[in-house]
Scaffold this motif. Structure first.
Motif, mmCIF file in Angstrom:
data_model
loop_
_atom_site.group_PDB
_atom_site.id
_atom_site.type_symbol
_atom_site.label_atom_id
_atom_site.label_comp_id
_atom_site.label_asym_id
_atom_site.label_seq_id
_atom_site.Cartn_x
_atom_site.Cartn_y
_atom_site.Cartn_z
ATOM 1 N N VAL A 119 9.611 -3.777 1.167
ATOM 2 C CA VAL A 119 8.280 -4.286 0.845
ATOM 3 C C VAL A 119 8.430 -5.220 -0.351
ATOM 4 C CG1 VAL A 119 5.930 -3.695 0.178
ATOM 5 C CG2 VAL A 119 7.196 -2.178 1.700
ATOM 6 N N VAL A 120 8.115 -6.496 -0.157
ATOM 7 C CA VAL A 120 8.325 -7.486 -1.214
ATOM 8 C C VAL A 120 7.031 -7.954 -1.860
ATOM 9 C CG1 VAL A 120 10.532 -8.303 -0.338
ATOM 10 C CG2 VAL A 120 8.431 -9.344 0.497
ATOM 11 N N ASN A 121 5.900 -7.681 -1.259
ATOM 12 C CA ASN A 121 4.616 -8.051 -1.859
ATOM 13 C C ASN A 121 4.000 -6.836 -2.531
ATOM 14 O OD1 ASN A 121 4.784 -10.706 -0.885
ATOM 15 N ND2 ASN A 121 3.956 -10.073 1.099
ATOM 16 N N PHE A 122 3.526 -7.018 -3.748
ATOM 17 C CA PHE A 122 3.022 -5.885 -4.530
ATOM 18 C C PHE A 122 1.754 -5.278 -3.944
ATOM 19 C CE2 PHE A 122 0.708 -9.464 -6.222
ATOM 20 C CZ PHE A 122 -0.539 -8.952 -6.517
ATOM 21 N N ASN A 123 1.044 -6.010 -3.113
ATOM 22 C CA ASN A 123 -0.197 -5.473 -2.560
ATOM 23 C C ASN A 123 -0.045 -5.010 -1.111
ATOM 24 O OD1 ASN A 123 0.154 -8.022 -1.552
ATOM 25 N ND2 ASN A 123 -1.962 -8.678 -1.807
ATOM 26 N N ASP A 124 1.182 -4.911 -0.602
ATOM 27 C CA ASP A 124 1.423 -4.383 0.743
ATOM 28 C C ASP A 124 1.710 -2.889 0.663
ATOM 29 O OD1 ASP A 124 1.096 -6.791 1.964
ATOM 30 O OD2 ASP A 124 3.238 -7.230 2.153
ATOM 31 N N SER A 159 5.495 1.502 -0.662
ATOM 32 C CA SER A 159 4.878 0.477 -1.497
ATOM 33 C C SER A 159 5.919 -0.517 -2.005
ATOM 34 C CB SER A 159 4.149 1.133 -2.663
ATOM 35 O OG SER A 159 5.050 1.872 -3.455
ATOM 36 N N TYR A 160 5.516 -1.366 -2.916
ATOM 37 C CA TYR A 160 6.337 -2.454 -3.438
ATOM 38 C C TYR A 160 7.709 -1.960 -3.896
ATOM 39 C CZ TYR A 160 7.856 -6.272 -6.444
ATOM 40 O OH TYR A 160 8.590 -7.265 -7.025
#
Length: 97
Positions: A7-12, A24-25
């Motif tokens: 997971v590379v996006n903090f809001n995914d 999570s991130y």
């Protein structure tokens, strides 16, 4: 086939289908490209380790009477394991003869 992803996006946020944990991130996970099945990498590794421990036959090791017998039994088990898992390994550039 399972593919390791992160997971590379903090809001995914993704949910593990095995444990129900939230991925999570920065967390790694495996995703099946056929049906979209997602499992957290730590859960997958823990389940794999538990499976290997349950399949291992400790009887011969427990019967070892000396340290030498124990070492020889371990080497024999290692050879058996490597021979069994040889054909499960993927070949990157498999040539057709």
């Amino acid at each position: 086939m399972l593919h390791l992803k992160r997971v590379v996006n903090f809001n995914d946020f993704i949910r593990c289908k095995v444990s129900g944990d939230i991925i999570s991130y920065g967390d790694f996970y495996y995703e099946d490209d056929e049906d979209g099945f997602i499992v957290k990498a730590t859960v997958y590794k823990a389940m794999l380790r538990e499976k290997e421990l349950n399949e291992f036959n400790y009887e011969k090791l427990q019967r070892a009477e000396s340290q030498l017998d124990y070492r020889q039994a371990l080497k024999e088990y290692e050879r058996e394991f490597l021979a069994q898992s040889l054909f499960e390994r993927k070949i990157a550039h498999k040539e057709v003869y």
